[in-house]
Design a protein around this motif. Structure first.
Motif, PDB file in Angstrom:
ATOM      1  N   UNK A  60      27.636  -6.820  18.029  1.00 28.65           N
ATOM      2  CA  UNK A  60      27.001  -6.644  19.315  1.00 28.65           C
ATOM      3  C   UNK A  60      27.637  -7.050  20.532  1.00 28.65           C
ATOM      4  N   UNK A  61      27.389  -6.241  21.579  1.00 29.03           N
ATOM      5  CA  UNK A  61      27.896  -6.765  22.770  1.00 29.03           C
ATOM      6  C   UNK A  61      27.670  -7.892  23.592  1.00 29.03           C
ATOM      7  N   UNK A 102      22.437   1.757  19.772  1.00 34.87           N
ATOM      8  CA  UNK A 102      21.182   1.087  19.190  1.00 34.87           C
ATOM      9  C   UNK A 102      21.429  -0.186  20.177  1.00 34.87           C
ATOM     10  N   UNK A 103      20.348  -1.059  19.919  1.00 33.42           N
ATOM     11  CA  UNK A 103      20.334  -2.536  20.850  1.00 33.42           C
ATOM     12  C   UNK A 103      19.060  -3.092  20.002  1.00 33.42           C
ATOM     13  N   UNK A 104      19.454  -4.526  20.309  1.00 33.67           N
ATOM     14  CA  UNK A 104      18.669  -5.498  19.429  1.00 33.67           C
ATOM     15  C   UNK A 104      18.152  -6.445  20.439  1.00 33.67           C
ATOM     16  N   UNK A 105      16.808  -6.978  20.529  1.00 30.67           N
ATOM     17  CA  UNK A 105      16.275  -7.601  21.668  1.00 30.67           C
ATOM     18  C   UNK A 105      15.258  -8.723  20.985  1.00 30.67           C
ATOM     19  N   UNK A 106      15.321  -9.877  21.800  1.00 29.13           N
ATOM     20  CA  UNK A 106      14.354 -10.956  21.210  1.00 29.13           C
ATOM     21  C   UNK A 106      13.366 -11.317  22.268  1.00 29.13           C
ATOM     22  N   UNK A 138      13.037  -6.839  18.299  1.00 31.37           N
ATOM     23  CA  UNK A 138      12.873  -5.615  18.606  1.00 31.37           C
ATOM     24  C   UNK A 138      14.332  -4.823  18.260  1.00 31.37           C
ATOM     25  N   UNK A 139      14.195  -3.664  17.511  1.00 31.94           N
ATOM     26  CA  UNK A 139      15.487  -2.749  17.439  1.00 31.94           C
ATOM     27  C   UNK A 139      15.168  -1.364  17.835  1.00 31.94           C
ATOM     28  N   UNK A 140      16.072  -0.609  18.790  1.00 37.62           N
ATOM     29  CA  UNK A 140      15.846   0.418  19.315  1.00 37.62           C
ATOM     30  C   UNK A 140      17.181   1.317  18.776  1.00 37.62           C
ATOM     31  N   UNK A 141      16.950   2.468  18.251  1.00 38.38           N
ATOM     32  CA  UNK A 141      17.608   3.462  17.592  1.00 38.38           C
ATOM     33  C   UNK A 141      17.807   4.702  18.363  1.00 38.38           C
TER      34      UNK A 141
END
Length: 220
Positions: A60-61, A102-106, A138-141
């Motif tokens: 992750x960045x 993709x991204x990962x958020x909380x 939340x994951x966004x692909x």
């Protein structure tokens, strides 16, 4: 029975007396806290991506973190608060090689206990705390190809257990306002995402995020 009632009355009277003391009254108040900074996320295990993916990790960045809290100072040393916010990190790629759009958020909701030193004659307010609660992960692909050849496009969310620890210090530039900096460690349990527009699911391991930010506090 009369002795118990008498004892309770004495204790109650003492508590009322403590609340009436000027220095105690000044230390008991509601407050608002806001924190903004950068989030540095550890690699997250990718346990399943439509099919099992043993040994795979999401890299992750750095990203932003925002947090707001409302609380009450019980005395000049201890406070309690409810905190929420937003943590976001883009996925740089997978440790096995290859990029991933993709991204990962909380979005956490935590109950915190805060220990601090907040004396009227001291401009600096060091603090530390510990909290626990839930997190909407939340994951966004965006059209990501899975190991079985399928294309995953969409997003998914899951509610998981989360906790955090934090420490920092603020400077009181006026009597009821202070600003400073702090560090937060956030941990959210592994999530299972049923991604929209996809027949399979995605499973991750524990997400851990280190955050450094500016902290603003206002007492009422």
């Amino acid at each position: 029975m009369k002795n118990i009632i008498r004892s309770l009355a004495v204790v109650g009277g003492c508590c009322v007396g403590l609340f009436a003391l000027p220095h105690v009254g000044r230390s008991q108040n509601f407050y608002f806290d806001a924190n903004a900074g950068v989030s540095l996320a550890d690699d997250v295990k990718l346990n399943r991506f439509l099919v099992p993916t043993r040994g795979a990790k999401l890299e992750l960045d750095p990203g932003p973190r925002l947090a707001v809290a409302g609380g009450y100072n019980i005395n000049e040393f201890v406070g309690a608060q409810i905190e929420t916010g937003y943590i976001f990190n883009d996925v740089r790629g997978v440790n096995r090689g290859g990029s991933m759009d993709a991204s990962l958020s909380h979005m956490p909701l935590l109950a915190d206990i805060v220990v601090r030193y907040d004396k009227p004659d001291c401009k600096w307010v060091p603090y530390a705390g510990l909290g626990a609660g839930g997190d909407v992960s939340v994951i966004t692909l965006d059209h990501v190809r899975a190991p079985n050849g399928g294309v995953v496009d969409g997003n998914g969310s899951d509610v998981v257990f989360a906790w955090q620890a934090f420490v920092g210090a603020r400077y009181k530039f006026v009597e009821k306002m202070s600003i400073g900096a702090g560090y937060k460690f956030f941990s959210a349990a592994g999530a299972t995402w049923d991604v929209s527009n996809t027949s399979g699911d995605v499973k991750s391991g524990t997400a851990r995020v280190h955050s450094f930010g500016v902290d603003f506090n206002m007492k009422f």
